[in-house]
Every structure is written in structure tokens, then in C-alpha cells.
Design a protein around this motif. Structure first.
Motif, mmCIF file in Angstrom:
data_model
loop_
_atom_site.group_PDB
_atom_site.id
_atom_site.type_symbol
_atom_site.label_atom_id
_atom_site.label_comp_id
_atom_site.label_asym_id
_atom_site.label_seq_id
_atom_site.Cartn_x
_atom_site.Cartn_y
_atom_site.Cartn_z
ATOM 1 N N LEU A 9 0.834 -1.200 0.000
ATOM 2 C CA LEU A 9 0.000 0.000 0.000
ATOM 3 C C LEU A 9 0.872 1.254 0.000
ATOM 4 N N GLU A 10 1.930 1.250 0.800
ATOM 5 C CA GLU A 10 2.842 2.401 0.853
ATOM 6 C C GLU A 10 3.574 2.585 -0.473
ATOM 7 N N THR A 11 3.968 1.475 -1.098
ATOM 8 C CA THR A 11 4.632 1.552 -2.398
ATOM 9 C C THR A 11 3.709 2.161 -3.434
ATOM 10 N N ARG A 12 2.460 1.738 -3.445
ATOM 11 C CA ARG A 12 1.498 2.285 -4.401
ATOM 12 C C ARG A 12 1.267 3.774 -4.176
ATOM 13 N N GLN A 13 1.175 4.175 -2.913
ATOM 14 C CA GLN A 13 0.960 5.592 -2.607
ATOM 15 C C GLN A 13 2.144 6.439 -3.071
ATOM 16 N N TRP A 14 3.360 5.999 -2.748
ATOM 17 C CA TRP A 14 4.536 6.772 -3.134
ATOM 18 C C TRP A 14 4.744 6.761 -4.641
ATOM 19 N N ALA A 15 4.407 5.665 -5.295
ATOM 20 C CA ALA A 15 4.513 5.616 -6.757
ATOM 21 C C ALA A 15 3.522 6.592 -7.389
ATOM 22 N N THR A 16 2.346 6.690 -6.812
ATOM 23 C CA THR A 16 1.362 7.665 -7.294
ATOM 24 C C THR A 16 1.885 9.083 -7.112
ATOM 25 N N PHE A 17 2.445 9.376 -5.934
ATOM 26 C CA PHE A 17 3.032 10.698 -5.684
ATOM 27 C C PHE A 17 4.172 10.983 -6.660
ATOM 28 N N LEU A 18 4.962 9.958 -6.946
ATOM 29 C CA LEU A 18 6.102 10.124 -7.850
ATOM 30 C C LEU A 18 5.636 10.569 -9.232
ATOM 31 N N HIS A 19 4.615 9.911 -9.766
ATOM 32 C CA HIS A 19 4.099 10.290 -11.080
ATOM 33 C C HIS A 19 3.472 11.687 -11.039
ATOM 34 N N LEU A 20 2.695 11.968 -10.015
ATOM 35 C CA LEU A 20 2.031 13.270 -9.922
ATOM 36 C C LEU A 20 3.016 14.402 -9.656
ATOM 37 N N SER A 21 4.187 14.082 -9.109
ATOM 38 C CA SER A 21 5.179 15.130 -8.839
ATOM 39 C C SER A 21 5.698 15.760 -10.127
ATOM 40 N N LEU A 22 5.520 15.073 -11.260
ATOM 41 C CA LEU A 22 5.875 15.680 -12.545
ATOM 42 C C LEU A 22 5.057 16.942 -12.805
ATOM 43 N N LEU A 23 3.876 17.010 -12.236
ATOM 44 C CA LEU A 23 2.995 18.161 -12.434
ATOM 45 C C LEU A 23 3.346 19.333 -11.519
ATOM 46 N N ALA A 24 4.312 19.148 -10.624
ATOM 47 C CA ALA A 24 4.718 20.226 -9.718
ATOM 48 C C ALA A 24 5.279 21.418 -10.485
ATOM 49 N N GLY A 25 5.760 21.170 -11.692
ATOM 50 C CA GLY A 25 6.272 22.256 -12.520
ATOM 51 C C GLY A 25 5.197 23.246 -12.928
ATOM 52 N N LEU A 26 3.945 22.871 -12.806
ATOM 53 C CA LEU A 26 2.860 23.808 -13.102
ATOM 54 C C LEU A 26 2.763 24.891 -12.031
ATOM 55 N N LEU A 27 3.213 24.571 -10.815
ATOM 56 C CA LEU A 27 3.161 25.535 -9.712
ATOM 57 C C LEU A 27 4.490 26.254 -9.501
ATOM 58 N N VAL A 28 5.589 25.492 -9.571
ATOM 59 C CA VAL A 28 6.929 26.048 -9.343
ATOM 60 C C VAL A 28 7.806 25.636 -10.520
ATOM 61 N N PRO A 29 8.288 26.595 -11.291
ATOM 62 C CA PRO A 29 9.122 26.241 -12.447
ATOM 63 C C PRO A 29 10.325 25.388 -12.047
ATOM 64 N N GLY A 30 10.520 24.307 -12.766
ATOM 65 C CA GLY A 30 11.636 23.398 -12.515
ATOM 66 C C GLY A 30 11.345 22.301 -11.514
ATOM 67 N N ALA A 31 10.307 22.468 -10.706
ATOM 68 C CA ALA A 31 10.002 21.467 -9.684
ATOM 69 C C ALA A 31 9.566 20.141 -10.301
ATOM 70 N N GLY A 32 8.976 20.185 -11.477
ATOM 71 C CA GLY A 32 8.534 18.963 -12.146
ATOM 72 C C GLY A 32 9.687 18.101 -12.626
ATOM 73 N N PHE A 33 10.900 18.676 -12.653
ATOM 74 C CA PHE A 33 12.081 17.911 -13.025
ATOM 75 C C PHE A 33 12.847 17.436 -11.792
ATOM 76 N N ILE A 34 12.887 18.264 -10.765
ATOM 77 C CA ILE A 34 13.707 17.973 -9.588
ATOM 78 C C ILE A 34 12.980 17.085 -8.581
ATOM 79 N N LEU A 35 11.733 17.413 -8.271
ATOM 80 C CA LEU A 35 10.985 16.691 -7.247
ATOM 81 C C LEU A 35 10.837 15.197 -7.545
ATOM 82 N N PRO A 36 10.495 14.783 -8.770
ATOM 83 C CA PRO A 36 10.384 13.337 -9.016
ATOM 84 C C PRO A 36 11.699 12.589 -8.807
ATOM 85 N N ILE A 37 12.816 13.210 -9.206
ATOM 86 C CA ILE A 37 14.116 12.558 -9.039
ATOM 87 C C ILE A 37 14.451 12.427 -7.560
#
Length: 118
Positions: A9-37
Motif C-alpha cells: 500500500l505504501e509503495t502504491r501511494q509513493w509511486a502515485t506521488f512520484l508520477h504526480l510530482s511531474l505536475l509540480a512544474g505547473l506551480l513552481v518552475p523546474g520542480a517537475g524535473f527535480i521533485l520526481p528525481i
């Protein structure tokens, strides 16, 4: 309804967050590249199932950068503008689909990705 072990369950949750973190660049420029890594590198030892998702996301990041550079260069001949629009749409849709699949426990390889990490 299937009962999952806490680690799955924890793996699925974090994997979901990992994919959605790509969208962080919509709020903070560059975050969609750095946060997922960062998420991938921090969680891959603790939750081995995250590693496959992290590679998928990292491959998409590198591929999208390459596609964006090529499309940007093609803007001089006007072909790049629709390509950049298409890339922007895919950069929004693919992480959402990846997150939905990850929440179901599936590693979804984004289409059109150049595989750098396997």
C-alpha cells in the motif's frame, strides 16, 4: 476488495506521488524535473517497487526535454508550435495516467519514451 500488506500500500501511494510530482512544474518552475528525481532517490531503497516507477518517470523527463528542444528548434519553420502544444498536453496527461496505474499497482511505461534507464 483485496486487502494489501502495508508495504504494498505504501509503495502504491509513493509511486502515485512520484508520477504526480511531474505536475509540480505547473506551480513552481523546474520542480517537475527535480521533485520526481528526489522522491525516487529517497524512496527506492526503502520501497524497492518505487525503482521501476522512478525509471519510467526519469525516462519521460529526459525524453520530454529532448522532444522540447527539437520542437523548439522547429519553431523557426512553424512546425514546432503544434509539436510544443502536443508535448505540453502529453506532459499533463501521461503523469495522470501513470499515477492512476500506479495506484492500481501497475508500472505503466509512458508511450513515446526513449529508454535511458532500464
Amino acid at each position: 476488495m483485496q486487502i494489501l500488506p502495508p508495504s504494498e500500500l505504501e509503495t502504491r501511494q509513493w509511486a502515485t506521488f512520484l508520477h504526480l510530482s511531474l505536475l509540480a512544474g505547473l506551480l513552481v518552475p523546474g520542480a517537475g524535473f527535480i521533485l520526481p528525481i528526489i522522491l525516487w532517490q529517497v524512496k527506492k531503497e526503502e520501497l524497492p517497487g518505487i525503482d521501476a516507477h522512478g525509471k519510467v518517470v526519469a525516462n519521460w523527463i529526459v525524453s520530454a526535454l529532448i522532444y522540447g528542444a527539437v520542437a523548439g528548434g522547429l519553431c523557426f519553420v512553424l512546425v514546432g508550435f503544434p509539436l510544443l502544444g502536443l508535448l505540453a498536453l502529453l506532459a499533463f496527461v501521461f503523469p495522470i495516467i501513470g499515477a492512476l496505474k500506479a495506484s492500481d499497482g501497475v508500472v505503466w511505461a509512458y508511450p513515446l519514451v526513449i529508454r535511458f534507464f532500464s
